[in-house]
Write a protein that holds these residues in place. Sequence first.
Motif, PDB file in Angstrom:
ATOM      1  N   UNK A   1       0.842  -1.186   0.000  1.00  0.00           N
ATOM      2  CA  UNK A   1       0.000   0.000   0.000  1.00  0.00           C
ATOM      3  C   UNK A   1       0.883   1.243   0.000  1.00  0.00           C
ATOM      4  N   UNK A   2       0.297   2.352  -0.401  1.00  0.00           N
ATOM      5  CA  UNK A   2       0.992   3.628  -0.496  1.00  0.00           C
ATOM      6  C   UNK A   2       1.645   4.001   0.840  1.00  0.00           C
ATOM      7  N   UNK A   3       2.847   4.564   0.766  1.00  0.00           N
ATOM      8  CA  UNK A   3       3.588   4.936   1.964  1.00  0.00           C
ATOM      9  C   UNK A   3       3.159   6.235   2.602  1.00  0.00           C
ATOM     10  N   UNK A   4       2.059   6.795   2.133  1.00  0.00           N
ATOM     11  CA  UNK A   4       1.499   8.004   2.743  1.00  0.00           C
ATOM     12  C   UNK A   4       0.010   7.764   2.950  1.00  0.00           C
TER      13      UNK A   4
ATOM     14  N   UNK B   1      -4.867  13.373  -2.545  1.00  0.00           N
ATOM     15  CA  UNK B   1      -5.574  13.859  -3.722  1.00  0.00           C
ATOM     16  C   UNK B   1      -5.002  15.223  -4.082  1.00  0.00           C
ATOM     17  N   UNK B   2      -5.281  15.680  -5.299  1.00  0.00           N
ATOM     18  CA  UNK B   2      -4.767  16.982  -5.715  1.00  0.00           C
ATOM     19  C   UNK B   2      -3.251  16.971  -5.832  1.00  0.00           C
ATOM     20  N   UNK B   3      -2.633  18.080  -5.409  1.00  0.00           N
ATOM     21  CA  UNK B   3      -1.175  18.212  -5.477  1.00  0.00           C
ATOM     22  C   UNK B   3      -0.561  17.649  -4.187  1.00  0.00           C
ATOM     23  N   UNK B   4       0.385  16.722  -4.354  1.00  0.00           N
ATOM     24  CA  UNK B   4       1.072  16.142  -3.200  1.00  0.00           C
ATOM     25  C   UNK B   4       2.494  16.685  -3.145  1.00  0.00           C
ATOM     26  N   UNK B   5       2.862  17.294  -2.029  1.00  0.00           N
ATOM     27  CA  UNK B   5       4.228  17.780  -1.827  1.00  0.00           C
ATOM     28  C   UNK B   5       4.973  16.779  -0.958  1.00  0.00           C
ATOM     29  N   UNK B   6       5.974  16.135  -1.520  1.00  0.00           N
ATOM     30  CA  UNK B   6       6.804  15.206  -0.753  1.00  0.00           C
ATOM     31  C   UNK B   6       7.727  16.022   0.141  1.00  0.00           C
TER      32      UNK B   6
ATOM     33  N   UNK C   1      -1.481   5.682  -5.354  1.00  0.00           N
ATOM     34  CA  UNK C   1      -1.915   6.900  -4.674  1.00  0.00           C
ATOM     35  C   UNK C   1      -2.825   7.721  -5.591  1.00  0.00           C
ATOM     36  N   UNK C   2      -3.619   8.611  -5.014  1.00  0.00           N
ATOM     37  CA  UNK C   2      -4.647   9.295  -5.774  1.00  0.00           C
ATOM     38  C   UNK C   2      -4.341  10.707  -6.218  1.00  0.00           C
ATOM     39  N   UNK C   3      -3.100  11.204  -5.999  1.00  0.00           N
ATOM     40  CA  UNK C   3      -2.811  12.600  -6.336  1.00  0.00           C
ATOM     41  C   UNK C   3      -2.817  12.813  -7.850  1.00  0.00           C
ATOM     42  N   UNK C   4      -3.036  14.075  -8.240  1.00  0.00           N
ATOM     43  CA  UNK C   4      -3.019  14.438  -9.656  1.00  0.00           C
ATOM     44  C   UNK C   4      -1.656  14.960 -10.100  1.00  0.00           C
TER      45      UNK C   4
ATOM     46  N   UNK D   1      -3.338   6.304 -11.013  1.00  0.00           N
ATOM     47  CA  UNK D   1      -4.179   6.498 -12.193  1.00  0.00           C
ATOM     48  C   UNK D   1      -4.568   7.953 -12.422  1.00  0.00           C
ATOM     49  N   UNK D   2      -4.563   8.767 -11.389  1.00  0.00           N
ATOM     50  CA  UNK D   2      -4.957  10.169 -11.542  1.00  0.00           C
ATOM     51  C   UNK D   2      -3.777  11.096 -11.819  1.00  0.00           C
ATOM     52  N   UNK D   3      -2.584  10.564 -11.747  1.00  0.00           N
ATOM     53  CA  UNK D   3      -1.383  11.390 -11.862  1.00  0.00           C
ATOM     54  C   UNK D   3      -1.217  11.911 -13.284  1.00  0.00           C
ATOM     55  N   UNK D   4      -1.114  13.227 -13.423  1.00  0.00           N
ATOM     56  CA  UNK D   4      -0.954  13.839 -14.746  1.00  0.00           C
ATOM     57  C   UNK D   4       0.370  14.567 -14.911  1.00  0.00           C
TER      58      UNK D   4
END
Length: 372
Positions: free
Chosen positions: A68-71, A76-81, A101-104, A124-127
Amino acid sequence: FVGWDKPFDCVSNSMTVAAIYKKDGKLLDGKNYTEKVGDYTWTFDVENGEATIVSRQVLSQYGYYETSCGVEPSPSGVLAVPATLGGCPVVGLGSSALYNCGMTSVTLPQTLVSIGNFAFESCYNLTQVDVPASVEAIGEGAFRNCSQLRNLMVVSGNLHYTAEDGVLYDKGKTAIYFWPQQKAIEIPSGVCDIGPYAFFNNYASRDQSVTLPSSVTNVGQYAFQSCYLNEEVNLNEGLVSIGSCAFEYNSFRSIVIPYTVKRMGSSVFYGCNQLSSVFFAGNAPEYVEVNLYSDTPAGLTTFVRSGSTGWAEAGSTELPEQWPMPDQWGNGSPRPIDTWTTYPDLPAMYTVTFVAGNGGYISGAGKRTVVA
């Protein structure tokens, strides 16, 4: 001493707790630390004072652990690592770190040095992804199955990678590591290496032919997996190596293996259920891994050029010495071949029928037929 890795009110008799220590404001080496930054909790390892974000193993409803995702929660939206975790600079995204993960879009820190295998798989949502100048290594399939990723960019100061029209290359543009699934395949001249999973599930090219330029020497494992290509696939003279499952799950009906190919991985044509003919233009490859033709149609016929070497002699059940023997595959002895066929449009060829669809091993018995 900082504290314990689990709150005491959550600890039962069957659980263990570990002490957490810091030195000079940094967590000491350890695995599966967690830290909340803003809305998200990150899982990470620390080694030599540097942090790597890692995936989590979560117990499924079926009683087994799955990646599973490590966060969490899933972003969702913009993810800042974050640039630091546990007081340590974040230098890596581990294998499958941001799986599904669901971020764009994602913002990566300037501290980042490596992106692991399958780090962004099935986002799948990553653009959009901007790879910072600090990144030195990107693992296999890092962006596999990111079906909406069109805007993959690399900061110009990066010494190891570059990107153009969403395609990820090495700095010299001699290797392709990622090609957008929505972008039709048209490999530029000068590319030598097609990396693993580079064209995974490219649905934009299903009804067009694909031709490798003369510069290509290597096709990596799973490079064209699940593209369902149903037109011609033209491999170039000069190609040396074809990786395992390179053309898995495609729909082309025939293919020519150039005389320059020396190595072929296992299950190269796995699941190619329309494949009826494979033509070898030269001598047998020097090395072929097991199950070359696993899960292919039983009627698949391989055509071998008359006068070429390294193949079983007509009328025998022997395999080429440099190819794996059937007992390595658990299929017993080679089966005899009942019929041989010829291909009238290719003179100076004779045919060898490969037993396929059940282990995919090679049988060399039968009558040699030379086409005039």
